[in-house]
Design an enzyme around this catalytic site. Structure first.
Site, mmCIF file in Angstrom:
data_model
loop_
_atom_site.group_PDB
_atom_site.id
_atom_site.type_symbol
_atom_site.label_atom_id
_atom_site.label_comp_id
_atom_site.label_asym_id
_atom_site.label_seq_id
_atom_site.Cartn_x
_atom_site.Cartn_y
_atom_site.Cartn_z
ATOM 1 N N GLY A 1 0.916 -1.258 -0.203
ATOM 2 C CA GLY A 1 0.176 0.008 -0.124
ATOM 3 C C GLY A 1 0.667 1.300 -0.027
ATOM 4 O O GLY A 1 0.518 2.490 0.356
ATOM 5 N N TYR B 1 15.805 12.918 -8.318
ATOM 6 C CA TYR B 1 14.820 13.126 -7.173
ATOM 7 C C TYR B 1 14.517 14.112 -6.500
ATOM 8 O O TYR B 1 15.349 14.816 -6.116
ATOM 9 C CB TYR B 1 15.040 11.958 -6.408
ATOM 10 C CG TYR B 1 14.077 11.362 -5.199
ATOM 11 C CD1 TYR B 1 13.603 10.176 -5.299
ATOM 12 C CD2 TYR B 1 13.885 12.324 -4.247
ATOM 13 C CE1 TYR B 1 12.536 9.563 -4.592
ATOM 14 C CE2 TYR B 1 12.541 11.692 -3.391
ATOM 15 C CZ TYR B 1 12.183 10.458 -3.481
ATOM 16 O OH TYR B 1 11.387 10.056 -2.640
#
EC number: 2.5.1.26
Lengths: 531, 531
Positions: free
Chosen positions: B120, B448
């Site tokens: 999740g 990033y």
């Protein structure tokens, strides 16, 4: 001039030394020489082309003969006997991607089958036309061999797909780079062919397989151009490069290849070490690769290959001295030769050699310095020429290869060797079989087996012998958790065995892709996936 | 207990230090705190399930809430506001592959949509149910987390797909091995999820991305089980692993994963080095990776990230001393922090450190020893918790990432940062943007980028701010030769941008595969490929 009925350039001749001939006679009996066909005899058999005229397509008989077969043993027998069976109806030599697209449209219009052709070095039946109602166009990429661009920051070079090994390296070396991809077929095989068939080079331990070198490119398909951009890595869905790698021409024709290149190394060295037994040698090579010592090459011959190589080397007096030294140091009958290489900066190489030596000594390794390693490097592309020398002495030689996890390497190797050794026993024929491991990974190793057998009284019977050998070994591979190919690809020869490893679902998915890209099944039909 | 509306375990709290709050206020203004919903408020919104009863399926409201959202910023806002929109109709927790197959059959019988669920932790909308007529079953692999088998010769471990990072490493370390895969989500994300979304870990320089670690396994599809055997390498057609890697649940549900493991290393160390400017730092990191120095980790923060990290570290006096030392040695304003790691045997590590130091000194690098490196290693999984600390201080934080070739890294980085910095200028809002390179390759680097902005007066307006930011950055990425994801995957959030890099032909081929495996488009619809 390239040989029309064998390997490489006519000027290169590798003969079987007398000592080697005696060795083979003692193993499998006296050779059986068959009479070769002449080029004229073959040309006389070429039927009229069924293709309509096209300015990019040659229908000349000799061109069609020279593009009809690869380098498998059945191909060899077909070329030597002159019994080609089928020739392509024409050969196209496009110079641009636009011309490839034009030829695809034309093929569709005239219901023509298209076989992409790189260096013609397939040993698995990738490029042979099949008999059928549709005319066959062989599409050679030979004229698209240029280095088009270098990105020196990102170390990416863009090539035409038809560049062969020497063309790739010469164009890169001129600028201080190397691709580092050296399959044994390097002199003739091409970048596009390496990608399409998932090739692996002798120094893959340093440079990676073609999967790691192929950065992107263009593929001409019946639906349009698939352009794969270069990224150092990506998580954006399945990797399209991996769909093309190993597609063997079934999805489209590669028209441009971008590869990852490396600056030429400061230093490169190869060493030979002899291990006293196969079990020690196998444990040693696995330890070396799993310890991640940064070597550039590892190759381990089993005892019979070691014996055969020394017998075929052709310098009996020197070899006898070497054997004496090795025996004195503990490597006697059953010894196995391991060659390893280092490529990189001097400091790193020195440490790698030191660590490799220490580890190998723990397994009884006897060092012989760099001479045998140098010989290996000098002769690395000569083995395919030896088929000629053996053939003239009355022997047929073929090779096959697989890969499996370490826990299964010894078992699979034995199964493959035994299957070949026994395949002709009903005919009372001996087969001389030997093996090396040449591409090693943390997980496992490739297994490369050579086998020498005697031709029968006719070409047809000789082909029957080969079929028995090949079938027996292929079954041994897929029934014992080996892949049907580690570096040669599937082609038509391995296609029947592919479903065992890909499974029903895997084959169905690949067929779905093939139908998606090529609804009329016009590209290299029967290759990779059986009809 | 895992948080129902945020990251990780409730016991772990990472607060924004006072100094850090001041830093952010000076950059983008005082925080804006929004009121969170309670779990009770959310539970009251859960509608009755539309699923028929099944013994493996829970329709309990809290279970459905806890499986409704991932960890993207829109997910965060949904969870914090309580405005989930859609919940899955039920959650299945199978324990075996047979139960997965049973659930697939059941889903087909009852026209149910199935969403595979690992940890999740998606930050791209992989697991969110969509509104629609068909009921939605979320299929969690959490109960399939066992180490099933280890082949210690071939270094292959077989796991259930639901094993999360700590479960993977604990089970391997007990036997002396590591997988070496450490994405920032490691505490919660799972092996199956890593494979499905092409994850990359912080030490990919040594261990490889999940692509290199995934050796084979089983995938349950509507057509049957796709079983991918393990080979160290193969040339037998396109690699089926690469079809599953990045498939994000669209083709089937991974029920077993085989991975390549490594013996625990003798030694591991991390170092921090400061480079005087971004241009020197960029040149240095590229040189390091292209020189193939065997490091295990490289991470380079740009000047703003370096400044931000030091400001948020929370020890102003110590940081002031460090800054003084660095300034004295030549690394002043504009300095960039580079962290590198070595993992392996001591001799090899010593040489790698020596070579890295020498090379970095050539670019003005100032060494600070192992303390900051150690801090990085200790805190490597804490960054996701900081979202809570920032949120409570009235700031929203999100990250996004891409990768591109070296020749394009600086350009793309600037484009992405600028797009974010300017995205809210019409509202007069500042955005604090900073970047690091964390996965470097010979060809290029990941990029990033983190961005901090102020929530608006309402949740809906805050989501609108995020949408502007995300869209601007995503366009900047795909219009400037970046991949839409280097390590987070596509999900639904990145799917609209995917066609730019995959091209019309690439998307069509992936859709053909999706239709082949899932004719009713029942698996994670809208993920990866838009309808």
């Amino acid at each position: 001039m390239r040989r029309w009925n064998g390997w490489g350039d006519e000027a290169t001749v590798v003969e079987l030394p007398a000592h080697g001939q005696g060795f083979l006679e003692s193993r499998i009996g006296a050779g059986q020489v068959l009479v070769d066909a002449s080029l004229e005899q073959v040309l006389a058999k070429v039927l009229a082309s069924r293709l309509p005229a096209h300015p990019l397509v040659s229908v000349e008989a000799e061109v069609r003969v020279r593009h009809a077969r690869g380098q498998s043993l059945p191909d060899w027998l077909a070329m030597r006997s002159g019994e080609f069976g089928v020739f392509p109806d024409g050969v196209a030599l496009p110079e641009t991607a636009a011309q490839i697209r034009e030829l695809l449209v034309w093929a569709q219009q005239h219901d023509v089958v298209v076989i992409p052709y790189g260096g013609g070095t397939s040993v698995a039946g990738h490029i042979n036309p099949r008999d059928g109602l549709r005319p066959v166009l062989t599409l050679s990429l030979a004229r698209m061999s240029q280095l088009l661009e270098i990105d020196e920051q990102s170390l990416i070079a863009t090539f035409g797909p038809g560049a062969n090994g020497p063309q790739v390296e010469a164009q890169l070396r001129a600028k201080g780079y190397t691709l580092g991809h050296f399959p044994q077929s390097w002199e003739l095989s091409t970048l596009g062919g390496w990608v399409a068939s998932r090739s692996s080079g002798q120094q893959s331990l340093r440079y990676g397989r073609i999967e790691q070198l192929f950065a992107g490119g263009k593929i001409e398909t019946f639906a349009g151009t698939l352009e794969i951009p270069t990224f150092p890595a990506s998580a954006a869905g399945p990797d399209l490069r991996e769909m093309i790698l190993g597609s063997e021409g079934r999805f489209g024709i590669i028209s441009e290849v971008k590869v990852r290149i490396t600056r030429l190394a400061e230093e490169e060295k190869f060493y030979a070490v002899f291990l006293p037994s196969w079990s020690q040698a196998l444990a040693a090579i696995r330890s070396l690769v799993q310890a991640r010592v940064p070597l550039s090459m590892l190759r381990l011959s089993n005892a019979i290959e070691t014996e055969t190589q020394l017998a075929l080397a052709g310098h009996p007096e020197q070899i006898a001295l070497l054997e004496k030294y090795l025996a004195f140091r503990g490597a006697r009958a059953g010894k196995c030769m391991l060659t390893f290489g280092v490529t990189g900066n001097r400091q790193q190489n020195a440490l790698s050699i030191k660590q490799a030596k220490r580890l190998l000594k723990g397994f009884g390794g006897v060092f012989t310095g760099t001479l045998l390693g140098k010989k290996w490097a000098e002769n690395r592309f000569r083995f395919p020429y030896l088929r000629h020398g053996l053939w003239e002495a009355g022997y047929a030689v073929d090779t096959l290869e697989t890969a499996t996890d370490w826990a299964n390497v010894d078992h699979l190797l034995n199964q493959v060797e035994d299957s070949l050794r026994n395949a002709l026993s009903a005919e009372g024929e001996q087969v001389h079989v030997f093996t090396h491991l040449s591409h090693v990974y943390g997980e496992g190793s490739s297994i490369y087996t050579s086998y020498v057998f005697r031709p029968a009284a006719s070409y047809a019977q000789t082909l029957a012998r080969w079929s028995k050998l090949k079938h027996a070994a292929s079954l041994a591979i897929v029934n014992n958790r080996g892949t049907i190919s580690h570096q040669h690809g599937v082609g038509r020869d391995h296609a029947p065995y592919l479903p065992v490893e890909k499974g029903e679902q895997g084959i169905a998915a690949l067929k779905a892709l093939s139908r998606h890209f090529d609804p009329d099944q016009r590209l290299a039909p029967g290759v990779l996936l059986e009809d």
